[in-house]
Design an enzyme around this catalytic site. Structure first.
Site, PDB file in Angstrom:
ATOM      1  N   GLU A 176     -16.555   8.322   1.237  1.00 48.01           N
ATOM      2  CA  GLU A 176     -14.993   8.619   2.246  1.00 48.01           C
ATOM      3  C   GLU A 176     -14.625   9.628   0.900  1.00 48.01           C
ATOM      4  OE1 GLU A 176     -13.541   5.089   1.407  1.00 48.01           O
ATOM      5  OE2 GLU A 176     -13.962   4.107   3.231  1.00 48.01           O
ATOM      6  N   GLU A 337     -19.000   0.902   7.525  1.00 44.67           N
ATOM      7  CA  GLU A 337     -18.769   0.771   6.428  1.00 44.67           C
ATOM      8  C   GLU A 337     -17.534  -0.311   8.033  1.00 44.67           C
ATOM      9  OE1 GLU A 337     -15.973   1.400   3.277  1.00 44.67           O
ATOM     10  OE2 GLU A 337     -18.312   2.171   2.049  1.00 44.67           O
TER      11      GLU A 337
HETATM   12  C1  FCB Z   1     -13.480   1.260   1.835  1.00 42.69           C
HETATM   13  C2  FCB Z   1     -14.965   1.617   0.368  1.00 42.69           C
HETATM   14  C3  FCB Z   1     -15.166   0.107  -0.155  1.00 42.69           C
HETATM   15  C4  FCB Z   1     -14.713  -0.881  -0.339  1.00 42.69           C
HETATM   16  C5  FCB Z   1     -13.979  -0.634   1.011  1.00 42.69           C
HETATM   17  C6  FCB Z   1     -13.491  -2.219   1.364  1.00 42.69           C
HETATM   18  O1  FCB Z   1     -12.905   2.020   1.306  1.00 42.69           O
HETATM   19  O2  FCB Z   1     -15.830   2.763   0.648  1.00 42.69           O
HETATM   20  O3  FCB Z   1     -15.850   0.609  -1.544  1.00 42.69           O
HETATM   21  O4  FCB Z   1     -13.476  -0.924  -1.511  1.00 42.69           O
HETATM   22  O5  FCB Z   1     -13.101   0.024   1.468  1.00 42.69           O
END
Ligand code: FCB
Length: 431
Positions: A176, A337
């Site tokens: 990110e 994620e």
């Molecule tokens: C994302 C991050 C991860 C975690 C989630 C909830 O943005 O990559 O580390 O904090 O959110």
């Protein structure tokens, strides 16, 4: 790479009744974590200092986290119990290169042990090189805006690829970059605490160059071994929807998408083998939105459900994003994620179902999506929110470090076992 077939319109809506679905045999199901959020015990990184400065809302400290550094074997057992086939983890740069140019063989050996044990357990590791935290020496000598980051990140990457690469077929260079640079260099809320639009844009250029360098190095080092890994970035992607169909609102939404997402995708996709999608939520954007605060202050439609942090639950967004990516680029996707802060575990099973079903529908209409990593294996140190935000399939008692499988974790276990969702698990977990 094969371009995914154009996708038909899929009826969307998270309120549709749950129906069974299945996932292809080679589709990876895993969980994701990040070193700083779970390991604990490291005083040599930028977040340690941020915690010392009292910047964490609930006063907790990343020195504790999940004590994973001392519990690697037990935490692999947790994954075996879930029945996952993959695990996304990150390496802590400050442990591997504690001083500039000096590498810690012991830390590298511990990561080797972890990767070896994962593979032995039949769990394919996906390894992230940078997930929001920096060694202090890097933080104090220019961080991600200095031109030197490209060589520095390259040197670290090369050492990792040489010493661990034989165990890794899936790499995420940087997690990110948009979130990291926005919070660290534009809003000043994360280390290094800068508030500078020009630092944000310089950082974006550096990230692209550092990624390209890492991509090249990993492939060169792996090629020499006859190994052909997949290398990409895990992008934080949200849906930005205009508050009204009027032009100024639409323009404001498009501006945010460009500023926070597209500039990163466009510059890095040419040097990627896949696009990692980190998806959580969407933002509603009005014409008055200030780009320099809009990213932190979410605006949610009135009638929508939200998680414990106030983020809208919007599963259709995942399909919208994957569909757009499939139309714009030609790379396979991995959901690197997706998850929910839900301390009471009242929404997570449904969240999981709804998002995974979006993915399953896309896959069955021909989209090239290779896997899904749920954030997160266990509750962990959630940056500024500290220990208060609970994203885990396992609940963590930080005092005793006891991990307890949540009901939604049992549901994910059933999904991994059945490679999809059956009528029986719908009855058991969703009704
Ligand atoms: C994302 C991050 C991860 C975690 C989630 C909830 O943005 O990559 O580390 O904090 O959110």
């Amino acid at each position: 790479m094969v371009r995914p077939a154009p996708l038909p319109e899929i009826p969307l809506g998270h309120d549709r009744p749950p129906a069974p679905f299945s996932l292809p045999d080679n589709f990876q199901l895993g969980t994701a974590t990040a070193s700083l959020q779970i390991e604990g015990g490291d005083r040599n990184n930028s977040w340690f200092r941020w915690c010392e400065r009292g910047r964490i809302k609930d006063g907790s400290h990343c020195l504790r986290a999940c004590d994973h550094w001392n519990r690697v074997a037990a935490d692999i057992e947790l994954q075996k119990a879930l029945g996952v086939t993959a695990y996304r983890m990150s390496l802590e740069w400050s442990r591997i290169e504690p001083r500039e140019g000096t590498f810690d063989e012991e830390a590298i050996a511990l990561y080797r042990e972890e990767l070896t044990a994962l593979r032995k357990a039949g769990i394919t590791p996906m390894v992230t090189l940078h997930h929001f935290s920096n060694p202090l020496w890097l933080e104090d000598s220019g961080g991600w805006t200095a031109a030197s980051i490209v060589d520095r990140f390259g040197r670290y990457t090369a050492r990792v690829a040489e010493t661990l690469g034989d165990l890794v077929d899936h790499w995420v260079t940087i997690n990110e970059p948009n979130v990291y640079l926005a919070f660290g260099y534009l809003f000043g809320e994360w280390p290094p605490g800068k508030r500078s639009p020009s630092a944000y844009f310089t950082g974006a250029r550096r990230v692209a160059a550092a990624h390209e360098e890492a991509y090249r190095l990993i492939h060169a080092i792996s090629d020499a071994r006859g190994q052909h890994p997949m290398v990409g970035i895990a992008h934080h992607l949200r849906v930005y929807d205009p508050a009204t169909p009027e032009r100024p609102d639409k323009r404001a939404a498009a501006r945010l998408q460009r500023l926070f997402q597209d500039i990163f995708l466009d510059r890095t996709v040419p040097f990627s083998d896949f696009i990692g999608v980190n998806y959580y939520s969407r933002d509603i954007v009005a014409r008055s939105a200030n780009p320099f605060t809009a990213f932190t202050r979410r605006s949610v439609k009135a009638d929508r459900r939200v998680n414990d942090l106030g983020w809208e639950i919007y599963p259709e967004g995942l399909s919208r994003i994957c569909t757009q990516l499939g139309q714009r680029y030609t790379l396979p996707l991995v959901i690197t994620e997706n998850g929910i802060a839900d301390a009471g575990d009242t929404l997570r099973s449904r969240y999981l179902y709804d998002h995974l079903r979006e993915v399953a529908d896309l896959v069955s209409s021909g989209a090239d999506i290779r896997g899904y990593f749920h954030w997160s294996l266990m509750d962990n140190f959630e940056w500024l929110e500290g220990e208060s935000a609970r994203f885990g399939l396992y609940a963590v008692d930080y005092e005793t470090q006891q991990r307890t499988l949540r009901r939604s974790g049992e549901f994910y276990q059933a999904i991994c076992r059945d490679r999809g969702v059956t009528r029986k698990s719908i009855r058991e977990y969703l009704e």
